[in-house]
Structure formats: C-alpha cells, structure tokens
Design an enzyme around this catalytic site. Sequence first.
Site, PDB file in Angstrom:
ATOM      1  N   ASN A 281      -7.940   4.597   5.550  1.00  0.00           N
ATOM      2  CA  ASN A 281      -7.892   4.749   4.093  1.00  0.00           C
ATOM      3  C   ASN A 281      -9.025   3.986   3.438  1.00  0.00           C
ATOM      4  O   ASN A 281      -9.455   2.939   3.904  1.00  0.00           O
ATOM      5  CB  ASN A 281      -6.516   4.304   3.553  1.00  0.00           C
ATOM      6  CG  ASN A 281      -6.491   2.847   3.135  1.00  0.00           C
ATOM      7  OD1 ASN A 281      -6.917   2.491   2.033  1.00  0.00           O
ATOM      8  ND2 ASN A 281      -6.019   1.975   4.029  1.00  0.00           N
TER       9      ASN A 281
ATOM     10  N   PHE B  69      -7.729   0.327  -4.124  1.00  0.00           N
ATOM     11  CA  PHE B  69      -6.825  -0.276  -5.121  1.00  0.00           C
ATOM     12  C   PHE B  69      -6.532   0.669  -6.290  1.00  0.00           C
ATOM     13  O   PHE B  69      -6.582   0.265  -7.458  1.00  0.00           O
ATOM     14  CB  PHE B  69      -7.393  -1.588  -5.681  1.00  0.00           C
ATOM     15  CG  PHE B  69      -7.282  -2.771  -4.763  1.00  0.00           C
ATOM     16  CD1 PHE B  69      -6.504  -2.741  -3.625  1.00  0.00           C
ATOM     17  CD2 PHE B  69      -7.965  -3.949  -5.063  1.00  0.00           C
ATOM     18  CE1 PHE B  69      -6.412  -3.858  -2.785  1.00  0.00           C
ATOM     19  CE2 PHE B  69      -7.874  -5.069  -4.237  1.00  0.00           C
ATOM     20  CZ  PHE B  69      -7.104  -5.018  -3.102  1.00  0.00           C
TER      21      PHE B  69
ATOM     22  N   GLY C 139       0.807  -1.215   0.000  1.00  0.00           N
ATOM     23  CA  GLY C 139       0.000   0.000   0.000  1.00  0.00           C
ATOM     24  C   GLY C 139       0.837   1.262   0.000  1.00  0.00           C
ATOM     25  O   GLY C 139       0.382   2.300  -0.455  1.00  0.00           O
TER      26      GLY C 139
ATOM     27  N   ASN D 141     -11.859  -2.158   1.036  1.00  0.00           N
ATOM     28  CA  ASN D 141     -12.297  -1.064   0.163  1.00  0.00           C
ATOM     29  C   ASN D 141     -12.712  -1.489  -1.238  1.00  0.00           C
ATOM     30  O   ASN D 141     -12.942  -0.653  -2.093  1.00  0.00           O
ATOM     31  CB  ASN D 141     -11.191   0.001   0.090  1.00  0.00           C
ATOM     32  CG  ASN D 141     -10.877   0.557   1.471  1.00  0.00           C
ATOM     33  OD1 ASN D 141     -11.779   0.883   2.221  1.00  0.00           O
ATOM     34  ND2 ASN D 141      -9.608   0.621   1.811  1.00  0.00           N
ATOM     35  N   THR D 142     -12.762  -2.777  -1.482  1.00  0.00           N
ATOM     36  CA  THR D 142     -13.304  -3.292  -2.744  1.00  0.00           C
ATOM     37  C   THR D 142     -14.476  -4.189  -2.368  1.00  0.00           C
ATOM     38  O   THR D 142     -14.285  -5.221  -1.714  1.00  0.00           O
ATOM     39  CB  THR D 142     -12.224  -4.064  -3.532  1.00  0.00           C
ATOM     40  OG1 THR D 142     -11.182  -3.150  -3.883  1.00  0.00           O
ATOM     41  CG2 THR D 142     -12.797  -4.668  -4.812  1.00  0.00           C
TER      42      THR D 142
ATOM     43  N   ASN E 206      -4.512  -7.247   7.433  1.00  0.00           N
ATOM     44  CA  ASN E 206      -4.838  -6.003   6.726  1.00  0.00           C
ATOM     45  C   ASN E 206      -5.453  -4.994   7.729  1.00  0.00           C
ATOM     46  O   ASN E 206      -5.433  -5.230   8.934  1.00  0.00           O
ATOM     47  CB  ASN E 206      -5.814  -6.322   5.584  1.00  0.00           C
ATOM     48  CG  ASN E 206      -5.573  -5.449   4.369  1.00  0.00           C
ATOM     49  OD1 ASN E 206      -5.490  -4.221   4.512  1.00  0.00           O
ATOM     50  ND2 ASN E 206      -5.468  -6.033   3.198  1.00  0.00           N
TER      51      ASN E 206
ATOM     52  N   LYS F 125      -2.853 -12.809   2.377  1.00  0.00           N
ATOM     53  CA  LYS F 125      -3.049 -11.729   3.361  1.00  0.00           C
ATOM     54  C   LYS F 125      -4.499 -11.687   3.816  1.00  0.00           C
ATOM     55  O   LYS F 125      -5.411 -11.550   2.997  1.00  0.00           O
ATOM     56  CB  LYS F 125      -2.649 -10.387   2.750  1.00  0.00           C
ATOM     57  CG  LYS F 125      -2.711  -9.245   3.763  1.00  0.00           C
ATOM     58  CD  LYS F 125      -1.950  -8.050   3.285  1.00  0.00           C
ATOM     59  CE  LYS F 125      -2.033  -6.895   4.258  1.00  0.00           C
ATOM     60  NZ  LYS F 125      -1.294  -5.732   3.776  1.00  0.00           N
TER      61      LYS F 125
ATOM     62  N   SER G  13      -8.669  -6.528   1.563  1.00  0.00           N
ATOM     63  CA  SER G  13      -8.898  -5.090   1.566  1.00  0.00           C
ATOM     64  C   SER G  13     -10.377  -4.825   1.807  1.00  0.00           C
ATOM     65  O   SER G  13     -11.230  -5.425   1.159  1.00  0.00           O
ATOM     66  CB  SER G  13      -8.497  -4.468   0.231  1.00  0.00           C
ATOM     67  OG  SER G  13      -9.016  -3.149   0.169  1.00  0.00           O
TER      68      SER G  13
HETATM   69  C1  LIG Z   1      -2.942   4.075   2.770  1.00  0.00           C
HETATM   70  C2  LIG Z   1      -2.894   2.598   2.898  1.00  0.00           C
HETATM   71  C3  LIG Z   1      -3.018   1.829   1.752  1.00  0.00           C
HETATM   72  C4  LIG Z   1      -2.964   0.432   1.845  1.00  0.00           C
HETATM   73  N1  LIG Z   1      -3.062  -0.301   0.706  1.00  0.00           N
HETATM   74  C5  LIG Z   1      -2.937  -1.654   0.774  1.00  0.00           C
HETATM   75  C6  LIG Z   1      -2.959  -2.436  -0.405  1.00  0.00           C
HETATM   76  O1  LIG Z   1      -3.052  -1.930  -1.522  1.00  0.00           O
HETATM   77  N2  LIG Z   1      -2.861  -3.781  -0.275  1.00  0.00           N
HETATM   78  C7  LIG Z   1      -2.718  -4.397   0.945  1.00  0.00           C
HETATM   79  O2  LIG Z   1      -2.614  -5.606   1.006  1.00  0.00           O
HETATM   80  N3  LIG Z   1      -2.683  -3.664   2.080  1.00  0.00           N
HETATM   81  C8  LIG Z   1      -2.777  -2.330   2.027  1.00  0.00           C
HETATM   82  N4  LIG Z   1      -2.723  -1.586   3.178  1.00  0.00           N
HETATM   83  C9  LIG Z   1      -2.633  -2.287   4.490  1.00  0.00           C
HETATM   84  C10 LIG Z   1      -1.208  -2.364   5.031  1.00  0.00           C
HETATM   85  O3  LIG Z   1      -0.406  -3.151   4.191  1.00  0.00           O
HETATM   86  C11 LIG Z   1      -1.205  -2.977   6.449  1.00  0.00           C
HETATM   87  O4  LIG Z   1      -1.711  -4.294   6.380  1.00  0.00           O
HETATM   88  C12 LIG Z   1      -2.041  -2.173   7.426  1.00  0.00           C
HETATM   89  O5  LIG Z   1      -1.914  -0.791   7.196  1.00  0.00           O
HETATM   90  C13 LIG Z   1      -1.661  -2.450   8.880  1.00  0.00           C
HETATM   91  O6  LIG Z   1      -0.311  -2.083   9.137  1.00  0.00           O
HETATM   92  P1  LIG Z   1       0.084  -0.684   9.840  1.00  0.00           P
HETATM   93  O7  LIG Z   1      -0.771  -0.559  11.068  1.00  0.00           O
HETATM   94  O8  LIG Z   1       1.541  -0.834  10.144  1.00  0.00           O
HETATM   95  O9  LIG Z   1      -0.180   0.370   8.855  1.00  0.00           O
HETATM   96  C14 LIG Z   1      -2.782  -0.192   3.113  1.00  0.00           C
HETATM   97  C15 LIG Z   1      -2.649   0.597   4.254  1.00  0.00           C
HETATM   98  C16 LIG Z   1      -2.706   1.971   4.166  1.00  0.00           C
HETATM   99  C17 LIG Z   1      -2.556   2.796   5.420  1.00  0.00           C
END
Ligand SMILES: Cc1cc2nc3c(=O)[nH]c(=O)nc-3n(C[C@H](O)[C@H](O)[C@H](O)COP(=O)(O)O)c2cc1C
Length: 355
Positions: A106, A110, A58, A170-171, A247, A218, A168
């Site tokens: 967020n 995607f 992400g 968001n989809t 996630n 994941k 995710s």
């Molecule tokens: C802005 C943003 C975008 C993300 N986009 C994705 C993504 O495209 N695919 C995915 O598997 N996880 C995505 N994540 C999730 C992160 O990989 C992670 O699993 C989640 O943020 C928890 O970790 P953290 O608390 O250290 O941020 C996203 C997280 C954030 C904050």
Amino acid sequence: MLYRLLRPALFMLDAERAHGLALAGLKLRGAGAPPTPGPLAIEVAGLTFPNPLGMAAGFDKDGEVPDALLGLDFGFAEVGSITPLPQAGNPRPRLFRLEQDRAVINRMGFNNRGAEAAAGRLGDRQRRGIVGINLGANKDSPDRVADYVTMTRIMAPLASYLAVNISSPNTLGLRALQDEGALSGLLNAVLEARGADEPPRSDTAAGPRAAGPPIFLKVAPDLEPADIDAIARIAIDKRLGALIVSNTTISRPPLKSRHAGEAGGLSGEPLRPLALQRLRDFRKATGGALPLVGVGGIASAEDAWARICAGASLVQLYSAMVYQGPGIARRIVRGLEQMMRRDGFASVAEAVGSE
Ligand SMILES: Cc1cc2nc3c(=O)[nH]c(=O)nc-3n(C[C@H](O)[C@H](O)[C@H](O)COP(=O)(O)O)c2cc1C
C-alpha cells in the site's frame, strides 16, 4: 466458511473497493460486545486487554468500526492513522493484493477525514473495550511535531492508548522522526500535551500514574542496529507504554505476484521473518523493560504465539484478514488458548519472551 465463498467475488474488485465493502459490512453488523477478559487476559501499560490480539492501524482509518471489530473477538482495535486535517492521500490505485504471496502493498498516504470528524465519531462511542488511536501528521504540514501535539490534545480523552506513528513509508520524510534527536523532541512534546504528572526519569521504577492515556510508539522494520538501540533507550527513558514493532517494509524480499514492483509498504506473510527479527532485536535492546506489540505477517495462532514467546505482550494483524476474513480473530484467540495450555503457561504474561 462464508468468507471463502465471498472471497473470489471480492478479489475481482479493486482492492480499495473491496476494503470499502468490508467496512460497510462491519458497519451493517454494528457494534458487538467486546470480549471479556478470559484466560488470555494481559495487563499492559495499566490496561487490561481481554486477549492479546488486536486489529492493526490502517484497516479502520477513520474510526468508523472499532466496536464491530471488538465484536469479532479482537481484544483491542487501533484506529487511524488520523491526521489533524482531512487528507486525500495518494492517487489511486494505491492498494494492491499480492495473492500468490499472501501479501499487500500500500501507498495510501494517510488518507483520512481528519481529526475533527474522527473525534466526533469516537466521542459518540459507548467506550467499552480497548480502542487505541493512531496519530499521524499531514503531508503538507510545516511543523509535523505540532501536528502530533494537536492530535494528542484532541484524541487523549477519547483513547485507551495513543500510538505515535512515525514509521509510515508513504509520507515523505516522516520516518526521519525516528532519528535520535528528533524522536526525543517529538516525544517530549507529545508527553507534555498528553499531560504527564511528572517528568520522565531515566530509571524504570514505577511512579505515580500519568494523567492521560499511555503513549505507544510505532516503528518501522527497516532500522539499523544503532537506531534500534537509540529508540529503545529513548522509549524506556520517556516511559512509553509500549513499542509497536512494526509498520510495513520498504524492502522487497523475493515476491511472485504481478504487483510485486509497486511502490509502497509491504505487509503480510513476506514481512513476517523481518518483523519477528525486529521484535527480537527490540526485546534484546529493551531487556524486557518495556512492553512490545508484535505486528507484521501474523496469520495464525502459531504466528501469534511465536511472536509472544519472542517478547510481544500484544500482537496485531491486518493483511491476514484480507485473505482469511473476519473469522480470523476468533480462530487465533482459540488457538492461543490451546497453545498456552499445551506449553504449560498459566498466563500470556508468563509466556512473553520465553523462547
Ligand atoms: C492498507 C494498509 C494501510 C495501513 N495504514 C496504516 C496506517 O494508517 N497507520 C499505521 O500505523 N499503519 C498502517 N498500516 C500498517 C499496519 O498497521 C501493520 O503495521 C502492517 O500492515 C503489518 O501487519 P500485517 O502484515 O498484519 O498487515 C497499514 C497497512 C495496510 C496494509
């Protein structure tokens, strides 16, 4: 130090613009040498990770700066999620800093420039260091399983590992692929596209090495105990390389910030207790038969070490870098080395699940 000075200015910008600047900064910095395997090195799914701390998916959705991330001392970088076709994502604003909570919400959806563009860029890399590619499905795809198959075919030659992201929030409908029947079918299709050299077996004995990169899965933190058991069973049965737990969450623990009511996935410190609990649940459900990647709310060496002791062979972070800047990886790696020595472990592998 520098980041502490820059942060107030960055935080005056809209979060997505600030993120764009961070990416631009890393591009300017250019590829660094990836860390070399040191005292924290650990082998997972046939890969030698120089240290167990990775950048989560992400941050670098289009695979533009994996080598710059490795140059910051991350032991590995996961790029994506990437979908077959380019996709604009949800309308802005869709990314929110919750400063008082050290959190992020967020609902990006995607957004990415698609598989072809990413494959071109990733194909031009020198291929030093461990770079995982996180696979997603297009929002409007009539056949999401086919999307994961397409992505596996395109990305397998370019990745150290592939991460199938079906978590995710968001989809719409994506997370339904975590259901038992759907998951089994999806993974069979992905494994076939990846080119396994033998069908999955229901025991865990080591067999001949698979032909392509290992497949990681994941999962969401918002799962019921029965889901956890089913996912664990299927992941072991299909001989996945690892489970990434987890996630972002759609749950809302108490939050103080003004953006607390925004829709989307919550990450950062408020996710930490839930992500740690899910990791423990998956450790219990897998009995250590499958490596786990701990992610969610990790912001310090203590957090990373706690996750390792709870059963994670690898850990990842994203949100904490928003608050602490690019020096975070080096700080955590140094802290982990000290904690390993302090607790009398000769390797990270020895500490995994030791709590
Ligand atoms: C802005 C943003 C975008 C993300 N986009 C994705 C993504 O495209 N695919 C995915 O598997 N996880 C995505 N994540 C999730 C992160 O990989 C992670 O699993 C989640 O943020 C928890 O970790 P953290 O608390 O250290 O941020 C996203 C997280 C954030 C904050």
